[in-house]
Each structure stands twice: as C-alpha cells, then as structure tokens.
Design an enzyme around this catalytic site. Structure first.
Site, PDB file in Angstrom:
ATOM      1  N   LYS A 197      -3.208   1.000  -3.038  1.00  0.00           N
ATOM      2  CA  LYS A 197      -1.746   1.010  -2.993  1.00  0.00           C
ATOM      3  C   LYS A 197      -1.273   0.512  -4.349  1.00  0.00           C
ATOM      4  O   LYS A 197      -1.501  -0.633  -4.727  1.00  0.00           O
ATOM      5  CB  LYS A 197      -1.229   0.099  -1.873  1.00  0.00           C
ATOM      6  CG  LYS A 197       0.282   0.002  -1.852  1.00  0.00           C
ATOM      7  CD  LYS A 197       0.810  -0.917  -0.754  1.00  0.00           C
ATOM      8  CE  LYS A 197       2.326  -1.039  -0.883  1.00  0.00           C
ATOM      9  NZ  LYS A 197       2.921  -1.918   0.127  1.00  0.00           N
ATOM     10  N   TYR A 246      -4.678  -3.412  -2.768  1.00  0.00           N
ATOM     11  CA  TYR A 246      -3.243  -3.409  -3.035  1.00  0.00           C
ATOM     12  C   TYR A 246      -3.020  -4.041  -4.394  1.00  0.00           C
ATOM     13  O   TYR A 246      -3.321  -5.217  -4.593  1.00  0.00           O
ATOM     14  CB  TYR A 246      -2.551  -4.190  -1.915  1.00  0.00           C
ATOM     15  CG  TYR A 246      -1.042  -4.286  -1.975  1.00  0.00           C
ATOM     16  CD1 TYR A 246      -0.293  -3.637  -2.951  1.00  0.00           C
ATOM     17  CD2 TYR A 246      -0.354  -5.032  -1.020  1.00  0.00           C
ATOM     18  CE1 TYR A 246       1.087  -3.731  -2.982  1.00  0.00           C
ATOM     19  CE2 TYR A 246       1.029  -5.138  -1.039  1.00  0.00           C
ATOM     20  CZ  TYR A 246       1.737  -4.504  -2.022  1.00  0.00           C
ATOM     21  OH  TYR A 246       3.109  -4.606  -2.047  1.00  0.00           O
TER      22      TYR A 246
END
Length: 300
Positions: free
Chosen positions: A169, A141
């Site tokens: 992400k 992420y």
C-alpha cells in the site's frame, strides 16, 4: 501465492456507541460495523480492511481490536476479502496480531513498519519477515509521513523477496515511485494508498486501491477503479475530478474525522472518534462541507 490483495478494499471506519463504561465513553458498535462491512461489499467493493489507521486501531483495547476484526470477517463471509491491520510497535506485537487474524479467518493482513520507532533497513526486514511467517498474504504499508520510515522502491525490492509478501500500500504521495517499484519488484502488487492519487496510481499500473472515501461512495469508487484499469481515461477523469477535493482529506491529519463526516453527510453513520482525535474545527467543517457538496452534486 496467487492472492495479491488487489481491487478496491476499503479501510473501514469504525462506528461507536455512547457507553459511560467504555474508554472515552465510546464503545465500538459492532452491529453497525457489521452492517457497514456488508454494505460496502454489497456495493461492489472487493473487501474490507478493519483495524487500519482509519479504523482507529491505536485507540482500541486489545479485546476490542480483535472483536472488530472478527466482526468484519463474519459479516463479509465468502463474499469478499478481509485484510486485517496488524500494525504493532515491534515485530512480536505485529506477528501476534497476524496470528490472531489467521485464527479468525482473515484473507490477508496489512502491516506498517514498527510504528513508534524509526527502524533501520535490517529491522524493517526482520519486522516483515516475522509477520510473513504466519502464512497469510501480507500487504506492507508505506506511510513515511506518519511512521518516519520510508519503504523506498529499492527496500521494497528486498521486502518482496520474503515469502508471503504480496503487495504494498503506497502512501508516499510520489506517483513516480509506482513504475520504479514495478521495475524493481515486478511480482509485488502496487496498491494506491492515497485517495487523492488514485487515478494517477492506477494509470501507472497500480492494481488495487486500499481506500478511505469509498466508506462514503462505494459504488462510485468501484466504477472509478473499473474505468481506470480499463484505460477509459476520459470517463474516469470526469468522475474523479469533482471528487478529488473531498478525497484530499484522506491525506490530511483529520482524515478519520473527515471520512466519518462524509458518511454522516450522505446519510450513513460516521459518528464521533476516540481520542486523540477530537472534533473538526469550524473552518475545517466549512471547507469539508463545501468539498462534500461538490462531490455529491457531481454524482447525482
């Protein structure tokens, strides 16, 4: 590893019930949470992501955090994927959360770089290597706004070499990076991380959306995703543009409160947040109400 953790996976908001014995007088309402996870999957979302920042993982006790993950895994069953947030201050904490997620039957994990420490390149690689050793598919992420650690495309190219790391992400807000990541790390799935950049990201080749506002509009969000990946730009834009004012809240400091408000607005249960998140101030509420009204009217 074939599992890319793509599609529309919802970073789930966590409902609380009032309970004087619980931290801040609120305990996670696991029954409501299970119902919410089911509702998202039943409305076409590919899966759920408990214990992300939207799920207030950092405000939970360790026992609560594990119970939330287990609740999601049990509620979704074989009907979707569950990607559990395993964010931790250091590699040993994040890896321990990944081990618990694996024991509990998660399909994958979402992991930030070290959360309270501005890690350098070597430390970032070590952090993700440790989490990946657990054996579940890992979505890293990138949220340089909150973590102050930027997983740049060239660093992601290195991270992508680690076995079991399958996706990123991407929440830098820079849509130019998507093609660069795809060039430098062609096997890494790029997942749209910011709701107000979703269509742009999908048009540039992102294959998933790890999403906030689909807690409010799951069916319509899946439709947006499908139109975008099918290249139906005109229809996708017509759906997306009136939603973007609401979606922009996903990139603001008050995103948790805003999405919970959105859930309340459409007749779901959002409810309060635990500290450090307080209630929205009146001018934010007024703006958010206007943005939600615009979104809801466009969907009618």
């Amino acid at each position: 590893m074939s599992e890319k953790l793509d599609g529309v996976i919802v970073a789930t908001a966590l409902p609380y019930a009032e309970d004087a014995t619980a931290p801040a007088g609120l305990r996670p309402d696991l029954d409501k949470f299970a119902e919410h996870c089911r509702w998202l999957v039943d409305n076409g979302c590919r899966g759920v992501g408990p214990n992300g920042s939207l799920g207030e993982y950092s405000s939970l006790t360790d026992d609560e955090r594990r119970a939330v993950a287990r609740t999601a895994i049990e509620a979704v069953g074989d009907d979707g994927v569950v990607v559990v947030g395993v964010h931790g201050v250091g590699a040993h904490q994040a890896r321990a959360w990944a081990e618990k997620a694996a024991e509990d039957g998660a399909d994958g994990v979402l992991c930030l770089p070290p959360t309270m420490y501005r890690a350098n390149r070597g430390e970032v690689l070590h952090h993700f290597s440790e989490v990946a050793k657990v054996g579940l598919p890992v979505m890293v992420y990138n949220n340089p706004i909150d973590t102050k650690v930027d997983l740049t495309p060239d660093l992601l190219a290195e991270i992508a070499q680690i076995e079991n790391i399958v996706a990123v992400k991407e929440f830098s807000g820079d849509v130019r990076r998507i093609l660069e990541i795809r060039e430098l790390a062609p096997d890494l799935a790029v997942i749209a991380g910011a709701d107000d950049l979703t269509l742009e990201a999908l048009l540039m080749g992102a294959t998933g959306w790890f999403a906030g506002f689909p807690n409010v509009f799951p069916k319509e969000s899946v439709r947006l995703y499908d139109l975008a990946v099918q290249g139906k730009l005109e229809e996708a834009r017509a759906l997306y543009e009136p939603l973007v004012a609401a979606f922009r809240w996903d990139s603001r400091v008050e995103f948790v409160q805003a999405i919970k408000y959105g859930m309340d607005y459409v007749g779901r249960y959002g409810g309060p947040c635990r500290p450090p998140r307080g209630p929205l101030v009146p001018e934010h509420l007024a703006q958010l109400e206007q943005d939600m009204k615009k979104a809801v009217e466009s969907l009618r």
